[in-house]
Write a protein that holds these residues in place. Structure first.
Motif, PDB file in Angstrom:
ATOM      1  N   TYR A  26       0.830  -1.210   0.000  1.00 40.11           N
ATOM      2  CA  TYR A  26       0.000   0.000   0.000  1.00 40.11           C
ATOM      3  C   TYR A  26       0.863   1.257   0.000  1.00 40.11           C
ATOM      4  CZ  TYR A  26      -4.471  -2.339   0.598  1.00 40.11           C
ATOM      5  OH  TYR A  26      -5.593  -3.093   0.394  1.00 40.11           O
ATOM      6  N   LEU A  27       1.993   1.211   0.674  1.00 41.37           N
ATOM      7  CA  LEU A  27       2.892   2.360   0.692  1.00 41.37           C
ATOM      8  C   LEU A  27       3.398   2.653  -0.725  1.00 41.37           C
ATOM      9  CD1 LEU A  27       3.962   4.179   2.992  1.00 41.37           C
ATOM     10  CD2 LEU A  27       6.024   2.767   3.030  1.00 41.37           C
ATOM     11  N   ALA A  28       3.786   1.607  -1.437  1.00 47.40           N
ATOM     12  CA  ALA A  28       4.261   1.785  -2.809  1.00 47.40           C
ATOM     13  C   ALA A  28       3.151   2.300  -3.724  1.00 47.40           C
ATOM     14  CB  ALA A  28       4.808   0.460  -3.339  1.00 47.40           C
ATOM     15  N   MET A  29       1.944   1.760  -3.546  1.00 45.51           N
ATOM     16  CA  MET A  29       0.821   2.199  -4.378  1.00 45.51           C
ATOM     17  C   MET A  29       0.487   3.657  -4.130  1.00 45.51           C
ATOM     18  SD  MET A  29      -1.582  -1.209  -4.104  1.00 45.51           S
ATOM     19  CE  MET A  29      -2.955  -0.504  -5.020  1.00 45.51           C
ATOM     20  N   GLU A  30       0.497   4.062  -2.862  1.00 44.24           N
ATOM     21  CA  GLU A  30       0.219   5.466  -2.548  1.00 44.24           C
ATOM     22  C   GLU A  30       1.302   6.375  -3.122  1.00 44.24           C
ATOM     23  OE1 GLU A  30      -2.299   6.979  -1.146  1.00 44.24           O
ATOM     24  OE2 GLU A  30      -3.419   5.135  -0.845  1.00 44.24           O
ATOM     25  N   ALA A  31       2.551   5.935  -3.043  1.00 41.58           N
ATOM     26  CA  ALA A  31       3.643   6.739  -3.590  1.00 41.58           C
ATOM     27  C   ALA A  31       3.486   6.907  -5.102  1.00 41.58           C
ATOM     28  CB  ALA A  31       4.983   6.084  -3.265  1.00 41.58           C
ATOM     29  N   ALA A 176      -1.631   4.328   3.878  1.00 40.09           N
ATOM     30  CA  ALA A 176      -1.189   2.935   3.778  1.00 40.09           C
ATOM     31  C   ALA A 176      -1.531   2.166   5.053  1.00 40.09           C
ATOM     32  CB  ALA A 176       0.317   2.883   3.509  1.00 40.09           C
ATOM     33  N   LEU A 177      -1.385   2.823   6.202  1.00 36.68           N
ATOM     34  CA  LEU A 177      -1.723   2.185   7.471  1.00 36.68           C
ATOM     35  C   LEU A 177      -3.210   1.865   7.557  1.00 36.68           C
ATOM     36  CD1 LEU A 177       0.439   4.219  10.035  1.00 36.68           C
ATOM     37  CD2 LEU A 177       0.616   1.756   9.551  1.00 36.68           C
ATOM     38  N   VAL A 178      -4.041   2.816   7.128  1.00 34.60           N
ATOM     39  CA  VAL A 178      -5.491   2.606   7.177  1.00 34.60           C
ATOM     40  C   VAL A 178      -5.887   1.416   6.317  1.00 34.60           C
ATOM     41  CG1 VAL A 178      -7.729   3.589   6.546  1.00 34.60           C
ATOM     42  CG2 VAL A 178      -6.032   5.008   7.722  1.00 34.60           C
ATOM     43  N   HIS A 179      -5.379   1.376   5.075  1.00 33.97           N
ATOM     44  CA  HIS A 179      -5.673   0.252   4.186  1.00 33.97           C
ATOM     45  C   HIS A 179      -5.219  -1.063   4.813  1.00 33.97           C
ATOM     46  CE1 HIS A 179      -7.145   2.358   0.713  1.00 33.97           C
ATOM     47  NE2 HIS A 179      -6.054   3.096   0.588  1.00 33.97           N
ATOM     48  N   THR A 180      -4.019  -1.072   5.361  1.00 37.54           N
ATOM     49  CA  THR A 180      -3.453  -2.294   5.924  1.00 37.54           C
ATOM     50  C   THR A 180      -4.293  -2.807   7.090  1.00 37.54           C
ATOM     51  OG1 THR A 180      -1.217  -1.602   5.287  1.00 37.54           O
ATOM     52  CG2 THR A 180      -1.398  -3.329   6.952  1.00 37.54           C
ATOM     53  N   VAL A 181      -4.695  -1.924   7.976  1.00 38.22           N
ATOM     54  CA  VAL A 181      -5.513  -2.330   9.127  1.00 38.22           C
ATOM     55  C   VAL A 181      -6.854  -2.882   8.674  1.00 38.22           C
ATOM     56  CG1 VAL A 181      -6.763  -1.489  11.151  1.00 38.22           C
ATOM     57  CG2 VAL A 181      -4.398  -0.762  10.753  1.00 38.22           C
ATOM     58  N   GLN A 182      -7.503  -2.207   7.719  1.00 40.12           N
ATOM     59  CA  GLN A 182      -8.808  -2.656   7.240  1.00 40.12           C
ATOM     60  C   GLN A 182      -8.736  -4.053   6.641  1.00 40.12           C
ATOM     61  OE1 GLN A 182      -9.680   0.587   4.572  1.00 40.12           O
ATOM     62  NE2 GLN A 182     -10.962   1.635   6.057  1.00 40.12           N
ATOM     63  N   VAL A 183      -7.756  -4.276   5.776  1.00 39.75           N
ATOM     64  CA  VAL A 183      -7.632  -5.574   5.117  1.00 39.75           C
ATOM     65  C   VAL A 183      -7.187  -6.647   6.107  1.00 39.75           C
ATOM     66  CG1 VAL A 183      -6.389  -6.863   3.324  1.00 39.75           C
ATOM     67  CG2 VAL A 183      -7.154  -4.535   2.877  1.00 39.75           C
ATOM     68  N   THR A 184      -6.303  -6.300   7.032  1.00 38.41           N
ATOM     69  CA  THR A 184      -5.816  -7.264   8.016  1.00 38.41           C
ATOM     70  C   THR A 184      -6.949  -7.770   8.903  1.00 38.41           C
ATOM     71  OG1 THR A 184      -3.609  -6.260   8.082  1.00 38.41           O
ATOM     72  CG2 THR A 184      -4.259  -7.601   9.974  1.00 38.41           C
ATOM     73  N   LEU A 185      -7.806  -6.880   9.364  1.00 41.99           N
ATOM     74  CA  LEU A 185      -8.934  -7.291  10.204  1.00 41.99           C
ATOM     75  C   LEU A 185      -9.878  -8.220   9.441  1.00 41.99           C
ATOM     76  CD1 LEU A 185      -9.762  -3.956  12.083  1.00 41.99           C
ATOM     77  CD2 LEU A 185      -8.660  -6.011  13.008  1.00 41.99           C
ATOM     78  N   PHE A 186     -10.125  -7.904   8.174  1.00 43.95           N
ATOM     79  CA  PHE A 186     -10.989  -8.752   7.348  1.00 43.95           C
ATOM     80  C   PHE A 186     -10.380 -10.142   7.201  1.00 43.95           C
ATOM     81  CE2 PHE A 186     -12.060 -10.409   3.102  1.00 43.95           C
ATOM     82  CZ  PHE A 186     -13.435 -10.461   3.206  1.00 43.95           C
TER      83      PHE A 186
END
Length: 300
Positions: A26-31, A176-186
């Motif tokens: 996600y960090l790379a995609m946002e960059a 990137a953190l927000v995306h990661t947390v959302q997907v990780t919880l799912f």
């Protein structure tokens, strides 16, 4: 209660292993999305033709994180659907550690991994070539911003006056953190649920269902492989090493066992029909390859 806690522990450990790769992705995609250089985006898009080869090789590494990464990148249209399919088919998940733990012959392990990589690369390249010929491979643009909008992560907080959103390094990291947390919880919730199902059914019952009928076993093993839980590949590998599962069904099950890739695809990609098509296609390739291995009498 003991079963619940045991499976919860395994689910947490399996999910935590994905977090670093998801965050980096996600960090790379946002960059890329917030880069002012169109040359960066053009380079990413041009690299798509070699994606299935790179993805097929990377998928062979003994982990399931690359399939989750590939699904995330596909949702943002950074990589092609052929690359995604190549990674899922070649992903080894827990197969390699189980083989090593049983001290199985290394040439046998190498043969299975090589077959998975070859099938992944060939099928991935064929998928991309077919879609390009039919001109159905998409509009050629990155869709990272659409992924961000679907997740409601409020990435676009500032505008530089020229239509570009520039909210600095912290904004990119936060998104990137927000995306990661959302997907990780799912992933954690679904992995826990599927893990309970596998534990409840039990490996002995699964072995009884798959034994003594190679064709049926091939279809069922591929279906088990689709379960987004490391326990699926462990069970298939264990049954093969115990002599319960023949080579054909084993290949079918391990080809379909793409780690968390398909699960992340269903979570991040908005087009449910695309997700269903990719899932069904992976299953069909796994079954066809397993039947071919069984029919030709290939042994490892």
């Amino acid at each position: 209660m003991e079963l619940l806690l045991h499976e919860l522990e395994h689910s947490v450990l399996d999910t935590l292993g994905l977090v670093p790769l998801l965050f980096v992705t996600y960090l790379a995609m946002e960059a890329i999305e917030h880069s002012a250089s169109e040359r960066v985006r053009a380079a990413v898009e041009r690299s798509g033709k070699a994606g299935p080869v790179v993805g097929g090789v990377l998928g062979a590494l003994p982990q399931c994180g690359f399939s989750a990464m590939a699904a995330t990148l596909y949702a943002g249209r950074v990589v092609t659907v052929g690359t995604l399919v190549a990674v899922i088919l070649s992903t080894s998940d827990e197969m390699i550690p189980v083989f090593l733990a049983h001290q199985a012959p290394l040439d046998e392990l190498a043969g299975i991994v090589a077959l998975k990589v070859v099938v992944g690369v060939v099928v991935g390249l064929a998928v991309d070539a077919t879609l390009r010929a039919w001109r159905r491979s998409g509009d050629g643009r990155l869709h990272i911003h659409e992924l961000c909008e679907r997740e409601h992560c409020h990435c676009d907080e500032a505008d530089d006056g020229h239509g570009h959103h520039d909210h600095g390094s912290w904004g990119i990291v936060r998104s990137a953190l927000v995306h990661t947390v959302q997907v990780t919880l799912f992933i954690l919730v679904v992995t826990f649920a599927f893990g309970l199902v596998i534990e409840y059914v039990g490996q002995d019952a699964l072995g009884a269902l798959l034994a003594n009928h190679p064709v049926r076993a091939t279809f069922v093993a591929a279906l088990v492989g689709l379960v987004p839980n490391c326990a699926a590949s462990v069970a298939i590998t264990e049954l093969y090493l115990d002599g319960v599962l023949a080579a054909g069904p084993m290949v079918a099950g391990l080809l379909a066992s793409g780690g968390m890739g398909l699960l992340v695809l269903w979570r991040t990609n908005a087009d449910a029909r695309q997700n269903a098509a990719v899932t069904a296609f992976v299953y069909a390739v796994a079954v066809a390859t397993g039947l071919a291995v069984g029919g030709l009498g290939i042994l490892f």
